[in-house]
Design an enzyme around this catalytic site. Structure first.
Site, mmCIF file in Angstrom:
data_model
loop_
_atom_site.group_PDB
_atom_site.id
_atom_site.type_symbol
_atom_site.label_atom_id
_atom_site.label_comp_id
_atom_site.label_asym_id
_atom_site.label_seq_id
_atom_site.Cartn_x
_atom_site.Cartn_y
_atom_site.Cartn_z
ATOM 1 N N TYR A 165 0.830 -1.203 0.000
ATOM 2 C CA TYR A 165 0.000 0.000 0.000
ATOM 3 C C TYR A 165 0.870 1.261 0.000
ATOM 4 C CZ TYR A 165 -3.983 2.913 1.580
ATOM 5 O OH TYR A 165 -4.975 3.863 1.702
ATOM 6 N N LYS A 169 0.948 4.082 -2.893
ATOM 7 C CA LYS A 169 0.487 5.429 -2.546
ATOM 8 C C LYS A 169 1.571 6.485 -2.728
ATOM 9 C CE LYS A 169 -3.845 4.865 -1.507
ATOM 10 N NZ LYS A 169 -4.856 5.436 -2.415
#
Length: 305
Positions: A165, A169
């Site tokens: 993640y 991101k």
């Protein structure tokens, strides 16, 4: 008149959480909205369901607004091109793309599978590429358009158990920055938001102790998805045309402008460096300015406003 009067906006992940609140607010502010949501689970394992997107679109129409639904995946470039065409065919144009669609597959990095890595990168980073690439030529031709992408403090600051993640991101931050730089002369804007909000993603984070439980409860009560939606919608407005290439955080009623990487300190040695001198001189000289290993809670230790 709302700040998006006459605009057409595509909102991905619009069936739940931040996406849903953004779609509803965009319509309230005068936009015609394409509500996209695959309707899958948080992990993205199961087949999609058209219900969530259509439910939000129906809610907009019931309130007197204009909206259509779409249940395709942001991971499929052809499908995303179809979302752009759907906006043009239904409403005659597209002015902004807001892309909070995402999944989570949390795991410590030394236990992370290739599938867990690929799935998260595919939805977040590849998905952000797809929605921006599919719309950017239209925006450049019109010399008008706005992208609102979503990063996370997991990428900006860090969080244990979310390497996939975080990588996705932080990649989105770089993508948005280049889109903004390349689009400046054509009035194509791109910004990213790091949201603090109670969503099903946050609800999935394991609570391991009392301090964690208290922190999660503060998020649930004090940091809502509709507060994030306010900033996402504002960034699409004509009055915000001077705002591009930035990283914002939204934490309750607080809007944060994040710094972007710039040199902090430099150390030079006229005769050049070797491993021993780097260890003995360079690293000690810089150590006081190293970034610590603290998670987001160490950077934002106070209750939301």
């Amino acid at each position: 008149m709302g700040v998006l009067e006459g605009k057409v906006v595509l909102v991905t992940g619009g069936g739940n959480g931040i996406g849903k609140e953004t779609a509803l607010l965009a319509a309230k502010e005068g936009a015609k909205v394409v509500v996209n949501d695959l309707g899958g689970s948080l992990s993205g394992d199961d087949p999609g369901d058209a219900g969530p997107a259509e439910k939000v679109a129906a809610e907009i129409r019931a309130a007197g607004g204009e909206a259509v639904s779409n249940s395709d995946s942001v991971t499929d470039f052809k499908a995303v091109e179809g979302m752009i065409e759907q906006a043009k065919d239904t409403f005659g144009d597209l002015n902004a793309v807001i892309n909070p669609a995402g999944i989570l597959r949390d795991k410590m990095f030394h236990k992370m599978s290739e599938d867990d890595w690929d799935a998260v990168i595919d939805v977040h980073l590849r998905g952000s590429f797809n929605v921006t690439r599919a719309a950017v030529e239209l925006f450049r031709e019109k010399e008008d358009g706005a992208f609102v992408l979503f990063t996370s403090t997991t990428g900006l600051i860090g969080n244990v158990g979310q390497a996939n993640y975080a990588a996705a991101k932080l990649g989105i931050v770089g993508l948005s920055r280049i889109i903004a730089m390349e689009g400046e002369r054509k009035n194509v804007r791109s910004n990213v938001i790091a949201p603090f909000a109670w969503t099903r993603m946050i609800a999935s984070i394991p609570v391991k102790d009392e301090a964690g439980a208290q922190r999660v409860n503060r998020m649930k009560e004090g940091m809502r998805a509709d507060q994030v939606a306010q900033v996402a919608v504002a960034l699409c407005a004509d009055k915000a045309k001077n705002v591009s290439g930035q990283i914002f955080g939204v934490r309750g009623n607080e809007v944060v402008l994040f710094s972007q990487p710039r040199p902090v300190k430099s150390v030079a040695r006229l005769e050049g460096w070797d491993p021993e001198s780097l260890i003995d001189q360079c690293m000690p000289a810089m150590q006081a300015d190293f970034t610590d290993m603290g998670p987001t809670s160490s950077v934002f230790p106070y209750d939301p406003i």
